[in-house]
Design an enzyme around this catalytic site. Sequence first.
Site, mmCIF file in Angstrom:
data_model
loop_
_atom_site.group_PDB
_atom_site.id
_atom_site.type_symbol
_atom_site.label_atom_id
_atom_site.label_comp_id
_atom_site.label_asym_id
_atom_site.label_seq_id
_atom_site.Cartn_x
_atom_site.Cartn_y
_atom_site.Cartn_z
ATOM 1 N N LYS A 136 76.661 37.795 68.250
ATOM 2 C CA LYS A 136 77.014 36.653 67.390
ATOM 3 C C LYS A 136 77.055 35.309 68.134
ATOM 4 C CE LYS A 136 79.699 39.200 63.936
ATOM 5 N NZ LYS A 136 80.954 39.281 63.184
ATOM 6 N N SER A 166 76.989 50.877 60.223
ATOM 7 C CA SER A 166 77.056 49.679 59.383
ATOM 8 C C SER A 166 76.876 50.030 57.903
ATOM 9 C CB SER A 166 75.953 48.701 59.787
ATOM 10 O OG SER A 166 75.913 47.647 58.867
ATOM 11 N N TYR A 175 88.893 47.790 57.718
ATOM 12 C CA TYR A 175 88.544 48.342 56.398
ATOM 13 C C TYR A 175 88.270 49.848 56.437
ATOM 14 C CZ TYR A 175 83.808 47.575 58.149
ATOM 15 O OH TYR A 175 82.676 47.586 58.922
#
Length: 274
Positions: A69, A20, A216
């Site tokens: 999530k 992360s 990304y």
Amino acid sequence: MNTNTNTQLCCIIGDPVEHSLSPVIHNAAYEAMHANFVYLAFRVTNIQPAIDGIKSLGIRGISVTVPHKVSVIKYMDALDPTAKAIGAVNTIVNNNGKLTGYNTDYSGALAALEEKTTLAGKRVVILGAGGTSRAIAFGLKKKGAQLTILNRTREKAAILAQEVLANYGDLSELTIIQNADILIHTTTTGLAPKQHETLVPKEYLRKDLVVFDIVYNPKETQLLKDAKEVGCKIIYGYKMLLYQAALQFELFTETKPPVSIMEKVLVENLKSKI
Ligand code: ATR
């Protein structure tokens, strides 16, 4: 980093979390703003004891990533209406033990798109029907875009399409891209080490198409390379990561985020990853 007994702790919880970039982005922002905060990554497999820990230790802000999530929702004391509609929380703010869940993926994606294009009335094709697609689809629908969701598994596209009143199909229907204003890619195709892969044949791209790839790593995917060569407006996936983190910074610290500093550190770290 100077810490003391007033330092507030924020963190990311998920599994895996070791790659992360959130800790470097948030800590750089705290440093730039002289905010007495620190941000750590915690690998969490079991969500319930983590929630107890967050409350008992008074952890101020929590970024939530895969696979928590959705499962985290039932532990929230309050939910932002958007997070409720999407059915996913990626941000928790702890106010004296009261946990409120938000979805900054949604607002981060909209911010990245609106930097380059308007959305109302636009014909948008979204590739993928997973968690990220879901957040983006809800955002676009709210902005009045006309959506088509194409997914490898057609039934998953159908379920999401029904919720956001979109058209849908599978990846055999990619020619629709030729009539779109905006293309958003939300699957993992093109992610390093398979950075030369793309779902979209280059001949379907036109220069008046806006192309947003949420992958990304690498910063410039094969899809974005092709789009750039054709002359499309392109939006890098890291922009969504940046803006969702900036919104989290604001929720956690209640001060405006230093976006350009966050962007600089994010891009530097992306380069060193590849
Ligand atoms: P996220 O939360 O990042 O969106 P996800 O919920 O696991 O991740 O969703 C992954 C998406 O990428 C799905 O739309 C998935 O398609 P399926 O629903 O058919 O599984 C898509 N995806 C993953 N690998 C893919 C591949 N090799 N080709 C095409 N689509 C792929």
